[in-house]
Design an enzyme around this catalytic site. Sequence first.
Site, mmCIF file in Angstrom:
data_model
loop_
_atom_site.group_PDB
_atom_site.id
_atom_site.type_symbol
_atom_site.label_atom_id
_atom_site.label_comp_id
_atom_site.label_asym_id
_atom_site.label_seq_id
_atom_site.Cartn_x
_atom_site.Cartn_y
_atom_site.Cartn_z
ATOM 1 N N HIS B 121 0.816 -1.211 0.000
ATOM 2 C CA HIS B 121 0.000 0.000 0.000
ATOM 3 C C HIS B 121 0.855 1.269 0.000
ATOM 4 O O HIS B 121 1.872 1.348 0.677
ATOM 5 C CB HIS B 121 -0.904 0.003 1.230
ATOM 6 N N ASP B 122 0.445 2.253 -0.797
ATOM 7 C CA ASP B 122 1.022 3.601 -0.791
ATOM 8 C C ASP B 122 2.448 3.684 -1.341
ATOM 9 O O ASP B 122 3.111 4.713 -1.176
ATOM 10 C CB ASP B 122 1.004 4.212 0.624
ATOM 11 N N GLY B 139 5.164 -1.060 2.787
ATOM 12 C CA GLY B 139 4.302 0.102 2.579
ATOM 13 C C GLY B 139 5.002 1.447 2.587
ATOM 14 O O GLY B 139 6.014 1.643 3.267
#
Lengths: 227, 227, 227
Positions: B121-122, B139
């Site tokens: 994520h991200d 992440g």
Amino acid sequence: MNHLYKINTNTSLKNIKFNDAFNIHSSYNLENYIEISGNLIHITAIVNWERVEIGQGNVIGPYSCIGTESPNISNFSNGNVKIGNQNLICEYVTIHLPTNDKLGTIIGSNNILMSSSHIAHDCILGNDIVLCNNSAVAGHSRIMDCVTLALNSSIHQFKLIGSWSMIGMNTCINKSIIVEPGNIYFGVPAKKIGKNIIGLRRKKITKEQLNNELQLFNTLISNENYL
Amino acid sequence: MNHLYKINTNTSLKNIKFNDAFNIHSSYNLENYIEISGNLIHITAIVNWERVEIGQGNVIGPYSCIGTESPNISNFSNGNVKIGNQNLICEYVTIHLPTNDKLGTIIGSNNILMSSSHIAHDCILGNDIVLCNNSAVAGHSRIMDCVTLALNSSIHQFKLIGSWSMIGMNTCINKSIIVEPGNIYFGVPAKKIGKNIIGLRRKKITKEQLNNELQLFNTLISNENYL
Amino acid sequence: MNHLYKINTNTSLKNIKFNDAFNIHSSYNLENYIEISGNLIHITAIVNWERVEIGQGNVIGPYSCIGTESPNISNFSNGNVKIGNQNLICEYVTIHLPTNDKLGTIIGSNNILMSSSHIAHDCILGNDIVLCNNSAVAGHSRIMDCVTLALNSSIHQFKLIGSWSMIGMNTCINKSIIVEPGNIYFGVPAKKIGKNIIGLRRKKITKEQLNNELQLFNTLISNENYL
């Protein structure tokens, strides 16, 4: 999962020998694999049959991809993946097509390729090899007989890995380390940490056999392009 | 596999450029991918189309999961995965949704994400990156252009990885190591082992370009939350 | 993907608690998971229901294989995989059947098993454990509570991993290293690099609790076959 087909071990597979590590009597296995020319293929496995030559008694497990195209900038070929007999290929295993027409990506017999292990384009594997989970062999490498690659280990491209060698967990075989037959290698980068005594004893390898294998190994290093 | 659809390279994909490492003429590829808005998506790939913005000429391979939810205790967002052009995504690749609405999980263009590689994520990826098998980016990290992550390598969360750097096999980039542009890092923990001379030469990077990139890198480290 | 079933969080799952890291309100999750006895199973997950005992509030993600046969030369059993409550199992996770009828392969509660993590035959996991991507636990090992295995880490077979321990990225826990409760281990081979202060504080573990756990750990090492 749909039960498309129930394998009848009493008749259709009576004369076919599978890898000892495969439980042919498991009801899961009986209901989720289909028989193709004497091999058991999980209903979710992807096999590029136009480009895969295969013997008998092999198992190809859930979600594995066999004979699919390699991500490969240099070359594409019409070569095949060639698989011997009694190999056990578990979940999420990738065996890629070769970039070279002559040889192909070759898997011998009686090997166990565990979950998420990877055989890149143009690799050659011998017999009685165990690739543990997430072990990865980069392109053009050759693994001789009875080698074990432990969990999360990696082999650089164009490497030759000697018979009865043991590559430890999380170990990196890079360009500069020579993996001679009958030894244990461990670390990042890998170092030789001693003879693979247990492995050699289990297979009852004599000093003479080991010496002969070392000669073969040195010849292959000299005559072929292996590192 | 059912052949749901046969891609017609003569008409439908005539004007679309794909990654050089993807064999558009392979019969396997022609028969097992479907065309969606100028991209080729394997029939077994899972794409969360409601949350994925994508350019053209991308390939998403067997059993990959793109834009699925991250296992994430801190936060959920409505952000998207954003993918540029000409990326080659191979087997079992995961690209997770962001936890932050503003930016998203971003993949630039012309990257190769090999089997079982993972983008958490991200994360933000630039262009011309190669993620080898089982390499994993935790992440909120950012990978600049032309980086290679070798087999089984790992990147800690919130890291910045400089352009033209090479992360070796089985290497761990943890919190404390700074991965400056144009260098090779190797080991557990990783150490800088020298300039990435081959990588810099191949891309014809001048000293000035490298210096500019280093300034950009230092600015990002100072102004953003990267480690 | 076909939307076989749309989960109704208002009625059918109202009283079931899931892992905090699972986004029950995500439209992707609502449309691609089906409810089975209070658990959410992705439509592509393979679960050997005849051999899996499961509690409530578990999630089994895309392409995971739960309760399938282990590649296993020594023994086959009729034992089961036993899973508690509120576990979040992500993509491509494998949990294999035991080789021993008595215990089984056991997963406690509230664990997060990230993509491509692997639990081999006869392993026992406690509660509140995080297995990051590509982490692999070999056969017969036991992971106590609140342990984190970071990206690409490996655990040798028959190991005992103490509570509140943290195993670093690309780290190899081999035979000879003792993983006592409350410490951080890192490297190939792993070395103890200090107390897991952040982990112990987060869980508010007192000195007494840690001492009690260490006694339990030593008892298990002495009385069972753990390394």
